[in-house]
Design a protein around this motif. Structure first.
Motif, short mmCIF file in Angstrom:
data_model
loop_
_atom_site.label_atom_id
_atom_site.label_comp_id
_atom_site.label_asym_id
_atom_site.label_seq_id
_atom_site.Cartn_x
_atom_site.Cartn_y
_atom_site.Cartn_z
N MET A 56 0.85 -1.14 -0.17
CA MET A 56 0.08 -0.05 -0.05
C MET A 56 0.86 1.32 -0.05
O MET A 56 0.49 1.97 -0.71
CB MET A 56 -0.98 0.03 1.31
N PRO A 82 7.33 18.51 4.02
CA PRO A 82 7.50 18.10 2.74
C PRO A 82 6.51 17.01 2.51
O PRO A 82 5.85 16.54 3.79
CB PRO A 82 8.77 17.26 3.01
N PHE A 83 6.18 16.57 1.42
CA PHE A 83 5.04 15.73 1.10
C PHE A 83 6.02 14.44 0.89
O PHE A 83 6.49 13.83 0.04
CB PHE A 83 4.53 15.92 -0.24
N ALA A 84 6.28 13.92 2.22
CA ALA A 84 6.84 12.60 2.23
C ALA A 84 6.28 11.49 1.54
O ALA A 84 4.98 11.38 1.34
CB ALA A 84 7.14 12.34 3.61
N ALA A 96 4.91 8.79 1.84
CA ALA A 96 4.24 7.67 2.61
C ALA A 96 5.41 7.20 3.80
O ALA A 96 5.46 6.02 3.90
CB ALA A 96 3.62 6.80 2.18
N PHE A 97 6.09 8.13 4.23
CA PHE A 97 7.27 7.68 5.05
C PHE A 97 6.77 7.07 6.36
O PHE A 97 7.64 5.87 6.73
CB PHE A 97 8.15 8.65 5.33
N ALA A 98 5.87 7.48 6.62
CA ALA A 98 5.28 7.01 8.10
C ALA A 98 5.08 5.41 8.25
O ALA A 98 5.47 5.19 9.37
CB ALA A 98 4.19 7.80 8.46
N ALA A 131 6.45 13.17 13.47
CA ALA A 131 6.42 12.66 12.18
C ALA A 131 6.67 13.93 11.42
O ALA A 131 7.04 13.63 10.22
CB ALA A 131 4.81 12.27 11.89
N SER A 165 2.85 10.26 14.59
CA SER A 165 2.01 9.49 13.89
C SER A 165 2.67 8.10 14.46
O SER A 165 3.67 7.77 14.83
CB SER A 165 2.39 9.39 12.38
N GLY A 209 2.16 5.34 12.24
CA GLY A 209 2.38 4.82 11.11
C GLY A 209 0.95 4.93 10.35
O GLY A 209 0.75 4.60 9.13
N LEU A 210 -0.07 4.95 11.08
CA LEU A 210 -1.44 5.07 10.60
C LEU A 210 -2.25 6.22 10.90
O LEU A 210 -2.75 7.01 10.40
CB LEU A 210 -2.20 3.60 10.93
N ALA A 257 -2.59 9.83 13.06
CA ALA A 257 -1.66 10.93 13.61
C ALA A 257 -2.30 11.87 14.37
O ALA A 257 -3.63 11.90 14.57
CB ALA A 257 -1.15 11.68 12.41
N VAL A 301 0.56 14.39 4.96
CA VAL A 301 2.09 14.10 4.57
C VAL A 301 2.41 13.09 5.40
O VAL A 301 3.14 12.06 4.99
CB VAL A 301 2.92 15.26 5.10
N GLY A 302 2.06 12.78 6.74
CA GLY A 302 2.65 11.90 7.66
C GLY A 302 1.93 10.48 7.83
O GLY A 302 2.74 9.59 8.05
N ALA A 303 0.50 10.49 7.36
CA ALA A 303 -0.02 9.37 8.04
C ALA A 303 0.05 8.03 6.83
O ALA A 303 -0.28 7.05 6.97
CB ALA A 303 -1.61 9.39 8.17
N GLY A 304 0.47 8.73 5.66
CA GLY A 304 0.77 7.76 4.44
C GLY A 304 -0.46 7.03 4.09
O GLY A 304 -0.50 6.09 3.61
N GLN A 305 -1.48 7.75 4.06
CA GLN A 305 -2.84 7.26 3.40
C GLN A 305 -3.04 8.14 2.23
O GLN A 305 -4.28 7.91 1.82
CB GLN A 305 -3.79 7.19 4.38
#
Lengths: 354, 194
Positions: free
Chosen positions: A53, A129-131, A133-135, A265, A279, A281-282, A284, B175-179
């Motif tokens: 994902m 930054p628009f990382a 989906a690093f988290a 995060a 965060s 990871g899911l 935040a 940005v952070g939650a990756g969704q």
């Protein structure tokens, strides 16, 4: 006559029996094959799909319309997303209310949003930054959620697998994800309370996964106040406790408690610069601390779908600070985080000067 | 109050109102008007049927408050309801309680300050589920209910303050939650105003 018929029937029966046998023999491998195909998705673990994902969110090219519902509000957005030569391009167009759109090309973001009076949009244009989906790679999701494949379904014309991420403790909500089978793209999601109530609902209603999206679909077409910003790598996410300490030091406040698994995060620099996002990871949550000045806020929580807003006032010496915790966490957790904010002397001194 | 609401009120007197209509009635902005109309018609109804309303003396607000507090409802209410021979009042009364919960606390709209947070109830329940493994030394069952703040009750400056944070958080989320799109959806939702 009757004998003939008998023989005839007998022959027919034999033929039928033989035919059925052959059919059965043929069907077994077919069934086995089908079973394999059907079981393909099931054979893959939930972890596999979660891993898939992450990159799929950016590296899949698609266009469609999705709806997003939380609380009483339902919004729909048209989206075109393309991953081309390592650059993510995206255009989102609001389908409800005033016209507006967000166009992103790599690290450059342009928002054309309707002026809604009260909200100063220039304060909220992407500040970090628009990382990519690093988290999801940052935090081991499995540690805080029980991940399991719960089935297969069909959403917006695509076959999907459903992954349930059940919260292992009371500090987070349960998430249900519907991921497209071939790409792992998130097509639908639910955020649910421990009681099973759907707090937030995201779902594509129309979707086309295709690499054939012309440049014209990423051009701004809405007329209005344009706000653009190029994102920089400064203030990127941090991934260690020491980095968090640095951030906290810069912010001049710290948390004496936060739910396990929530790591810093992002360090947003917009607004008055006193925010840290965490965060797991899911989910935040963001913590905002700023001098109250003449502003007075009530103490307590509001909930909009899965998003909790907890506000409180904190006093340090003669100075008052507004502490706000916003995130997709239960109200009790948000309150606990807010109550754990400790303002350092330096911030109190600064507040006195300002 | 328009004719449709009057009709609902009338249907409630006859125990014929459907849930949706009751909800609509209870979400009517001028509840005092509804209340006054209800009392008038109830009086007439009582006179016509020469009976006292079982709802008389039934403190719905107390029941709601107790439910939200997570306390066991006092025996007075069920007793009052069961004591009456007529069961016809149970539905409207329960519907009122349920609808008050739904309308008053659903979707972040119309929350009344001074009431404990509804999620606190679900939260306490959550700790009882087998999957819930308390990872921290935080006993939520011991946590007092969270005080609510009605967003609608904020003044312009306060709302602007909250809006800015909401948007900023939505931004962090994208940005952070990756969704991916979910973050944008939250951003759009937050900027859409409530």
């Amino acid at each position: 006559m009757s004998k003939d018929r008998y023989v005839g029937l007998s022959l027919t029966n034999l033929s039928l029996r033989g035919f059925l046998m052959v059919l059965l023999l043929m069907a077994v491998p077919v069934y086995a094959q089908t079973g394999d195909a059907g079981g393909y998705a099931r054979d893959k673990s939930a972890a596999y799909w979660l891993e898939k994902m992450g990159p799929a969110l950016n590296m899949t090219s698609y266009r469609g319309v999705y709806v997003y519902a939380r609380g009483a509000s339902v919004h729909s957005m048209q989206v075109a997303h393309r991953y081309h030569d390592g650059i993510v391009e995206e255009r989102l167009v609001l389908q409800d209310g005033g016209s507006g759109e967000i166009v992103r090309r790599g690290m450059s973001v342009v928002c054309v949003l309707p002026d809604r009076g009260k909200v100063k949009l220039d304060q909220i244009i992407p500040s970090g930054p628009f990382a990519e989906a690093f988290a999801s790679q940052l935090v081991p999701v499995n540690r805080w959620y029980k991940a399991e494949l719960t089935g297969e379904d069909r959403i917006a014309g695509y076959d999907v697998v459903t992954v349930a991420l059940t919260a292992k403790d009371q500090h987070r909500y349960t998430h249900l994800l519907w991921l497209e089978k071939s790409t792992g793209l998130l097509i639908k999601s639910h955020v649910r309370s421990a009681g099973g109530e759907v707090l937030e609902h995201f779902q594509f209603t129309t979707l086309e996964i295709t690499d054939d999206i012309p440049d014209s679909e990423f051009e701004i077409r809405t007329e209005g106040r344009e706000l653009s910003r190029t994102l920089s790598d400064s203030g990127s996410h941090s991934d260690s406790q020491s980095e968090f300490s640095n951030i906290a030091h810069r912010q001049n406040w710290h948390l004496s408690w936060r739910p396990e698994g929530f790591e810093p995060a992002a360090t947003p620099t917009s607004g008055r610069g006193q925010a840290i996002a965490f965060s797991d990871g899911l989910a935040a949550f963001s913590v905002f601390v700023e001098p109250a000045g003449k502003m007075s806020m009530p103490t307590g929580a509001s909930r909009i779908g899965a998003t909790t807003i907890y506000m409180r006032q904190l006093h340090k010496g003669n100075h008052a600070f507004l502490v706000t915790v916003i995130g997709e966490i239960p109200p009790v957790t948000a309150r606990k985080v807010a109550e754990s904010v400790r303002v350092d002397e330096a911030l109190a001194t600064d507040a006195g000067k300002s | 109050m328009d004719d449709r609401l009057r009709e609902t009120l009338s249907a409630m007197l006859d125990d014929e109102a459907d849930e949706l209509s009751v909800r609509r009635l209870l979400s009517h902005e001028d509840q005092s008007d509804v209340h006054a109309q209800w009392q008038r018609w109830q009086g007439i109804h009582d006179l016509m049927h020469r009976s006292h309303s079982p709802v008389e003396g039934l403190d719905v607000s107390t029941a709601v408050r107790e439910m939200l507090d997570g306390r066991i409802r006092s025996q007075a209410v069920p007793e009052l309801v069961t004591r009456e021979a007529s069961r016809r009042w149970q539905w409207p009364a329960l519907a009122m309680v349920a609808a008050a919960l739904m309308v008053g606390f659903g979707a972040g709209a119309g929350w009344d300050s001074g009431q404990p947070f509804p999620d606190a109830l679900a939260f306490v329940t959550a700790t009882e589920t087998p999957d819930a493994e308390p990872a921290n030394a935080v006993s939520t069952s011991e946590d007092p209910p969270v005080q609510e703040v009605a967003l609608q009750g904020l003044n312009e400056k306060q709302w602007e303050h909250v809006s800015r944070y909401l948007l900023e958080h939505a931004q962090h989320n994208s940005v952070g939650a990756g969704q991916g799109s979910v973050g944008y959806a939250r951003l759009a939702s937050a900027s859409g105003g409530y």
